[in-house]
Design an enzyme around this catalytic site. Structure first.
Site, PDB file in Angstrom:
ATOM      1  N   THR A 113       5.984   0.547   2.787  1.00  0.00           N
ATOM      2  CA  THR A 113       6.962   1.337   3.542  1.00  0.00           C
ATOM      3  C   THR A 113       6.182   2.388   4.316  1.00  0.00           C
ATOM      4  OG1 THR A 113       8.669   1.000   1.871  1.00  0.00           O
ATOM      5  CG2 THR A 113       8.994   2.815   3.400  1.00  0.00           C
ATOM      6  N   LYS A 120       8.186  10.918   0.762  1.00  0.00           N
ATOM      7  CA  LYS A 120       7.545  10.275   1.909  1.00  0.00           C
ATOM      8  C   LYS A 120       8.577   9.534   2.755  1.00  0.00           C
ATOM      9  CE  LYS A 120       6.094   6.168   1.837  1.00  0.00           C
ATOM     10  NZ  LYS A 120       5.473   4.857   1.552  1.00  0.00           N
ATOM     11  N   LEU A 145       0.825  -1.205   0.000  1.00  0.00           N
ATOM     12  CA  LEU A 145       0.000   0.000   0.000  1.00  0.00           C
ATOM     13  C   LEU A 145       0.868   1.267   0.000  1.00  0.00           C
ATOM     14  CD1 LEU A 145      -2.348  -1.472   2.733  1.00  0.00           C
ATOM     15  CD2 LEU A 145      -2.864  -1.304   0.291  1.00  0.00           C
ATOM     16  N   PRO A 146       0.273   2.423  -0.293  1.00  0.00           N
ATOM     17  CA  PRO A 146       1.064   3.656  -0.399  1.00  0.00           C
ATOM     18  C   PRO A 146       1.729   4.126   0.898  1.00  0.00           C
ATOM     19  CG  PRO A 146      -0.995   3.881  -1.595  1.00  0.00           C
ATOM     20  CD  PRO A 146      -1.105   2.615  -0.797  1.00  0.00           C
ATOM     21  N   LYS A 194      14.606  -0.696   6.003  1.00  0.00           N
ATOM     22  CA  LYS A 194      14.219  -0.101   4.711  1.00  0.00           C
ATOM     23  C   LYS A 194      14.351   1.423   4.758  1.00  0.00           C
ATOM     24  CE  LYS A 194      12.394   0.629   0.665  1.00  0.00           C
ATOM     25  NZ  LYS A 194      11.014   0.317   0.324  1.00  0.00           N
TER      26      LYS A 194
END
Length: 341
Positions: A134, A286, A96-97, A209
């Site tokens: 992420t 982001k 997902l975003p 990450k």
């Protein structure tokens, strides 16, 4: 929304154990799901069942059409909600975003957790959730805690490798969760990537990450700066890239994702496609924000990441079109800016 008859039947039959659901068909998710389903289809001699779910119905329908066209006889359905997806499948992967989307898919009405609470205990305990989004580390840990409280297993498994790696099935998965969760998730992840690294408890995969993308985000800017400087000093881009890639400045941002078209003949970076098809600048912004926020909370200095965050924000503000272009388009922003000075 109530499950469709086809999906509801899967809940009450042994097929749930043979079914895999994938939620989120963005640039990365689409390729990951396609690789996963392709391998599972072959591995099961066509007996595996697949469910996809995306907020854009046209994307889901297009995915099904393409997959069935390549794999006639495949059992694949479209779920209209995350609830339907988990009721139909024992294994659920989400890509997902960002953090709000994860909360929505897992926690809110029509999500995975409310649906899991309606299942028999043995079905809940057999459920594995793999989130490759992420997102904020603390949000990931909160969601994982809620999933574990219900009785299901969950790991965070963000990826490294970009859209190219997702399509080629060469991603690296950075996994956080219990050892049991990691062992359960590994066979599924192996269908989508080559390296599967256990990083520790819940949230550890995301921490790794975020640190990796912090490095990448900063490197891409300095590669753009160096390539622009070299051109202004009269160097050919191919020669400069060859020097960097064979010297101490070597990095993925130069050797694979070089921002100058034609600079790396053995690669095909987004810069050669007007920066289309890569990792969006808005997503890198982001990630820079995620790194900055968590660093502030634990008082860890991030002078370069903070500067990089401002630069990516300026890129998007100066040219909103670049928000959805590959983040190496920072080169275009710097080049055009320098021409105006």
């Amino acid at each position: 929304m109530r499950p469709t008859a086809r999906l509801f039947q899967a809940v009450t039959s042994p097929s749930r154990a043979r079914s895999v659901s994938f939620i989120g068909l963005g640039r990365m998710g689409y390729e990951m799901a396609y690789n996963l389903f392709s391998h599972k289809f072959a591995e099961s001699s066509g007996n595996a069942r697949f469910v996809i779910c995306d907020a854009r119905s046209a994307v889901s329908e297009g995915f099904v059409s393409k997959f069935v066209n390549q794999f006639p006889g495949a059992h694949i359905s479209v779920a209209n909600s995350p609830e339907e997806a988990v009721l139909a499948s024992q294994t659920v992967i989400t890509m997902l975003p960002s953090s709000p989307h994860v909360r929505n898919v897992y926690i809110e009405a029509g999500g995975l957790l409310p649906a899991l609470r309606t299942l028999p205990k043995e079905d809940v305990q057999a459920t594995l959730c793999i989130d490759s989004t992420t997102l904020d580390v603390e949000v990931a840990r909160e969601v994982a805690c809620d999933v574990h409280k219900v009785g299901a297993n969950m790991v965070d498994a963000p990826v490294s490798g970009g859209v190219t790696g997702a399509k080629a099935g060469t991603l690296s998965f950075l996994v956080g969760g219990t050892q049991t969760g990691f062992d359960l998730a590994r066979p599924t992840l192996a269908h989508m990537g080559q390296k599967i690294i256990y990083c520790g408890s819940s949230g550890s995969g995301l921490a790794a990450k975020i640190c990796n993308n912090l490095v990448l985000g900063v490197e891409q800017i300095v590669v753009a700066e160096a390539m622009l400087l070299g051109q202004k000093l009269g160097l050919e881009s191919k020669i400069l890239a060859a020097v960097i890639n064979s010297s101490t400045g070597a990095c993925w941002a130069s050797s694979v994702n070089n921002p100058v078209p034609g600079a790396v003949p053995d690669s095909s970076p987004p810069s050669e496609r007007d920066f289309d098809g890569g990792f969006a600048t808005s997503l890198m912004l982001k990630d820079m924000g995620l790194a900055k926020n968590i660093a502030m909370s634990i008082k860890s200095p991030l002078p370069l990441a903070s500067a990089a965050e401002e630069i990516y924000a300026d890129v998007i503000e100066d040219d909103p079109e670049l928000a959805n272009k590959d983040f190496s388009s920072v080169y275009r922003y710097l080049r055009l800016g320098s021409n105006h000075k």
